[in-house]
Scaffold this motif. Structure first.
Motif, PDB file in Angstrom:
ATOM      1  N   ILE A  51       1.014  -1.285  -0.389  1.00 16.21           N
ATOM      2  CA  ILE A  51      -0.017   0.308  -0.096  1.00 16.21           C
ATOM      3  C   ILE A  51       0.767   0.900  -0.231  1.00 16.21           C
ATOM      4  N   VAL A  52       0.922   2.300  -0.213  1.00 14.67           N
ATOM      5  CA  VAL A  52       1.305   3.407  -0.639  1.00 14.67           C
ATOM      6  C   VAL A  52       0.265   4.246  -0.265  1.00 14.67           C
ATOM      7  N   HIS A  53       1.216   5.324   0.064  1.00 15.91           N
ATOM      8  CA  HIS A  53      -0.096   6.372   0.957  1.00 15.91           C
ATOM      9  C   HIS A  53       1.132   7.558   0.474  1.00 15.91           C
ATOM     10  N   PRO A  54       0.198   8.963  -0.695  1.00 16.03           N
ATOM     11  CA  PRO A  54       0.621   9.925  -0.357  1.00 16.03           C
ATOM     12  C   PRO A  54       0.995  11.186   1.184  1.00 16.03           C
ATOM     13  N   GLY A  55      -0.063  10.842   1.813  1.00 18.69           N
ATOM     14  CA  GLY A  55       0.001  11.181   2.531  1.00 18.69           C
ATOM     15  C   GLY A  55      -1.184  11.757   3.931  1.00 18.69           C
ATOM     16  N   ASP A  56      -1.622  12.033   4.972  1.00 19.79           N
ATOM     17  CA  ASP A  56      -2.383  12.302   5.820  1.00 19.79           C
ATOM     18  C   ASP A  56      -2.895  13.847   5.185  1.00 19.79           C
ATOM     19  N   GLY A  57      -4.320  12.835   4.310  1.00 17.86           N
ATOM     20  CA  GLY A  57      -5.283  14.166   4.696  1.00 17.86           C
ATOM     21  C   GLY A  57      -5.470  14.392   2.790  1.00 17.86           C
ATOM     22  N   ILE A  58      -4.189  14.114   1.961  1.00 18.80           N
ATOM     23  CA  ILE A  58      -4.312  14.281   0.406  1.00 18.80           C
ATOM     24  C   ILE A  58      -3.976  12.791  -0.219  1.00 18.80           C
ATOM     25  N   ASP A  59      -4.342  13.598  -1.777  1.00 20.09           N
ATOM     26  CA  ASP A  59      -4.185  12.128  -2.107  1.00 20.09           C
ATOM     27  C   ASP A  59      -3.240  12.199  -3.143  1.00 20.09           C
ATOM     28  N   MET A  60      -3.676  11.673  -3.947  1.00 21.64           N
ATOM     29  CA  MET A  60      -1.653  11.034  -5.364  1.00 21.64           C
ATOM     30  C   MET A  60      -2.164  12.787  -6.211  1.00 21.64           C
ATOM     31  N   ASN A  61      -2.692  13.260  -6.521  1.00 16.65           N
ATOM     32  CA  ASN A  61      -3.162  14.439  -7.031  1.00 16.65           C
ATOM     33  C   ASN A  61      -2.913  15.787  -6.441  1.00 16.65           C
ATOM     34  N   ASP A  62      -3.618  15.961  -5.356  1.00 19.91           N
ATOM     35  CA  ASP A  62      -2.363  16.727  -4.641  1.00 19.91           C
ATOM     36  C   ASP A  62      -0.422  16.579  -3.850  1.00 19.91           C
ATOM     37  N   LEU A  63      -0.689  15.694  -3.678  1.00 16.62           N
ATOM     38  CA  LEU A  63       0.764  15.447  -3.781  1.00 16.62           C
ATOM     39  C   LEU A  63       1.700  14.989  -4.979  1.00 16.62           C
ATOM     40  N   LEU A  64       1.403  15.095  -6.638  1.00 18.79           N
ATOM     41  CA  LEU A  64       2.123  15.661  -7.319  1.00 18.79           C
ATOM     42  C   LEU A  64       1.659  16.614  -7.405  1.00 18.79           C
ATOM     43  N   LEU A  65       0.481  17.882  -7.434  1.00 24.63           N
ATOM     44  CA  LEU A  65       0.943  19.438  -7.050  1.00 24.63           C
ATOM     45  C   LEU A  65       1.799  20.229  -6.301  1.00 24.63           C
ATOM     46  N   SER A  66       2.105  19.305  -5.247  1.00 30.82           N
ATOM     47  CA  SER A  66       2.249  19.885  -3.789  1.00 30.82           C
ATOM     48  C   SER A  66       4.635  19.426  -4.254  1.00 30.82           C
ATOM     49  N   GLY A  67       4.656  18.190  -5.138  1.00 29.88           N
ATOM     50  CA  GLY A  67       5.906  17.773  -5.122  1.00 29.88           C
ATOM     51  C   GLY A  67       6.679  17.021  -3.836  1.00 29.88           C
ATOM     52  N   GLY A  68       5.281  16.580  -3.200  1.00 31.23           N
ATOM     53  CA  GLY A  68       5.986  15.325  -1.677  1.00 31.23           C
ATOM     54  C   GLY A  68       6.439  13.901  -2.209  1.00 31.23           C
ATOM     55  N   THR A  69       7.038  13.393  -1.442  1.00 30.32           N
ATOM     56  CA  THR A  69       6.638  12.036  -2.066  1.00 30.32           C
ATOM     57  C   THR A  69       5.745  10.798  -1.036  1.00 30.32           C
ATOM     58  N   THR A  70       5.529   9.515  -1.281  1.00 30.53           N
ATOM     59  CA  THR A  70       4.749   8.739  -0.365  1.00 30.53           C
ATOM     60  C   THR A  70       5.549   7.936   0.577  1.00 30.53           C
ATOM     61  N   THR A  71       5.390   6.991   1.442  1.00 35.05           N
ATOM     62  CA  THR A  71       5.760   6.144   2.513  1.00 35.05           C
ATOM     63  C   THR A  71       4.850   5.212   1.305  1.00 35.05           C
ATOM     64  N   SER A  72       4.986   3.831   2.165  1.00 31.95           N
ATOM     65  CA  SER A  72       4.485   2.712   1.567  1.00 31.95           C
ATOM     66  C   SER A  72       4.461   1.616   2.804  1.00 31.95           C
ATOM     67  N   GLU A  73       4.581   0.198   2.716  1.00 35.16           N
ATOM     68  CA  GLU A  73       4.243  -0.292   3.725  1.00 35.16           C
ATOM     69  C   GLU A  73       3.251  -1.699   2.607  1.00 35.16           C
ATOM     70  N   GLU A  74       4.857  -3.036   3.116  1.00 41.58           N
ATOM     71  CA  GLU A  74       4.367  -4.551   2.725  1.00 41.58           C
ATOM     72  C   GLU A  74       3.376  -4.725   3.334  1.00 41.58           C
ATOM     73  N   VAL A  75       2.801  -5.656   2.531  1.00 40.49           N
ATOM     74  CA  VAL A  75       0.937  -6.569   2.902  1.00 40.49           C
ATOM     75  C   VAL A  75       1.574  -7.968   3.045  1.00 40.49           C
ATOM     76  N   ASN A  76       0.976  -8.565   4.068  1.00 38.10           N
ATOM     77  CA  ASN A  76       0.730  -9.938   4.511  1.00 38.10           C
ATOM     78  C   ASN A  76      -0.214 -10.386   3.657  1.00 38.10           C
ATOM     79  N   ARG A  77      -0.295 -11.777   3.405  1.00 40.85           N
ATOM     80  CA  ARG A  77      -1.817 -12.380   3.090  1.00 40.85           C
ATOM     81  C   ARG A  77      -2.618 -12.521   3.914  1.00 40.85           C
ATOM     82  N   ASP A  78      -1.840 -12.802   5.656  1.00 41.38           N
ATOM     83  CA  ASP A  78      -2.999 -13.533   6.776  1.00 41.38           C
ATOM     84  C   ASP A  78      -2.567 -11.639   7.718  1.00 41.38           C
ATOM     85  N   ALA A  79      -3.961 -11.557   8.252  1.00 38.59           N
ATOM     86  CA  ALA A  79      -4.007 -10.365   9.132  1.00 38.59           C
ATOM     87  C   ALA A  79      -2.951 -10.864  10.534  1.00 38.59           C
TER      88      ALA A  79
END
Ligand SMILES: [Zn+2]
Length: 386
Positions: free
Chosen positions: A358-386
């Protein structure tokens, strides 16, 4: 109508003391209004009690408790239906002819419902196809200007993805609450069309976005005629979106698929080059389609466990070895995350060897906001089991 077995009431009418006799539960001593002694399940001396007034039992140690049926279950190790049958006898059976007739009618009704649903779906796809056929090539049209307004212009000289078309004049309608099956036109104007492709890659629907470049976000702002203070959504989906996606960009040897919910956010992810280069970028159309049905119940709201009996949700194609969902800024981030987890885990359970993130552009913003502001994303690896 809920079918309640009348034998349950009959079971509740049986005195517990008599039941103890029938079950030959030994060692119980009568005290004030209670039978006390060893638990038929876990033993001991006086941990087990039956309240003769309330006609319920309870074990302090193993926690067993309940009514007459539960006591039979506990003492004889039976499940609920078997315990009920032991207590009251079998349920009054229908004759084989009656049962066959009941089955026949149930199947007939099911067939009718399936046929209606299939017709509904076919009609919806036919309407979507009509809209799509009205569309014109999107290059050099307002579609380019709209995307530029959203911060995602095509590279100079590059053509727009083929999943886009331009419709010069589209009617935006809302259902009229006073007249069934009638609609009120609230806006007419140009629109961006995007093809929704089904799991087989074939056309199954169209996503329409009305364009109004006089507005800040490039979309018409139309007050709802029947709902005070509401704005009519300038986006609409026709046809069937389940299991489908808007296939915006699929490079030849891609093995990674990045998916966000909306067209603009997905294209922003592609333009920001913040996630993966060489990956395919598809829009999932809506979160429910990306998530599929989730297992719900106590404590499961945010668990993100897919209900694997949902066979209509999105599953990535065979060539996808890594699937990345984009978590857009949202008012309910925990719920959004649970839905994304559900979709990714469904994909992993269906396609062995697939990895997911899962990639997050950041709290309260979407990828479009991120693109327009030039920020960076954070990412998280997902495991199959909860
Ligand atoms: Zn016990």
């Amino acid at each position: 109508m809920v079918d309640v077995d009348p034998r349950i009431d009959a079971a509740h009418a049986m005195p517990m003391a008599e039941l103890v006799d029938r079950l030959q539960i030994a060692g119980l001593v009568r005290t004030s209004g209670e039978l006390v002694g060893p638990c038929p399940s876990c033993g001991g001396k006086d941990r087990f009690g039956i309240n003769l007034q309330k006609q319920i039992f309870n074990c302090r140690v193993c926690g067993a408790k309940g009514d007459q049926i539960a006591l039979v279950q506990l003492a004889l190790g039976m499940d609920f239906p078997a315990a009920l049958e032991w207590l009251i006898g079998p349920r009054q059976e229908l004759t084989p002819a009656q049962l066959a007739e009941q089955r026949r009618r149930a199947q007939e009704n099911q067939r009718k419902r399936d046929a209606e649903a299939a017709k509904h779906r076919a009609d919806a796809i036919a309407l979507a196809w009509k809209i799509w056929q009205r569309g014109q090539p999107a290059d050099d049209t307002l579609v380019v200007d709209y995307l530029a307004r959203r911060g995602i212009p095509p590279r100079s000289g590059a053509k727009l993805p083929r999943c886009f078309r331009f419709e010069p004049d589209a009617r935006l309608v809302v259902p009229d609450p006073n007249r069934s099956r009638e609609f009120k036109t609230v806006h007419e104007g140009p629109a961006m069309l995007a093809e929704i492709a089904g799991p087989d890659g074939k056309f199954c629907g169209v996503h329409r976005t009305w364009i109004d470049l006089d507005q800040a976000k490039g979309k018409p702002v139309v007050p709802h005629p029947f709902k005070d203070g509401e704005i009519v959504s300038a986006k609409k989906v026709y046809g069937s979106k389940k299991g489908g996606a808007i296939r915006l960009y699929t490079p030849r040897d891609a093995s990674i698929l990045v998916m966000a919910e909306g067209i603009e956010t997905t294209l922003s992810g592609l333009a920001a080059k913040a996630i993966e280069t060489g990956a395919a970028y598809w829009a999932g159309v809506d979160l429910g389609n990306m998530s599929g049905q989730r297992k719900l119940g106590k404590g499961l709201k945010y668990a993100g466990i897919p209900d694997m009996s949902d066979h209509d949700a999105f599953i990535p194609p065979q060539w996808v070895q890594r699937l990345i969902f984009v978590q857009d800024g949202d008012s309910e981030p925990r719920l959004t995350r649970a839905k994304l987890l559900s979709g990714l885990r469904r994909a992993m359970a269906t396609r062995p060897g697939l990895t997911a993130g899962i990639v997050h552009p950041g709290d309260g913003i979407d990828m479009n906001d991120l693109l327009l502001s030039g920020g960076t994303t954070t990412s998280e690896e997902v495991n199959r089991d909860a």
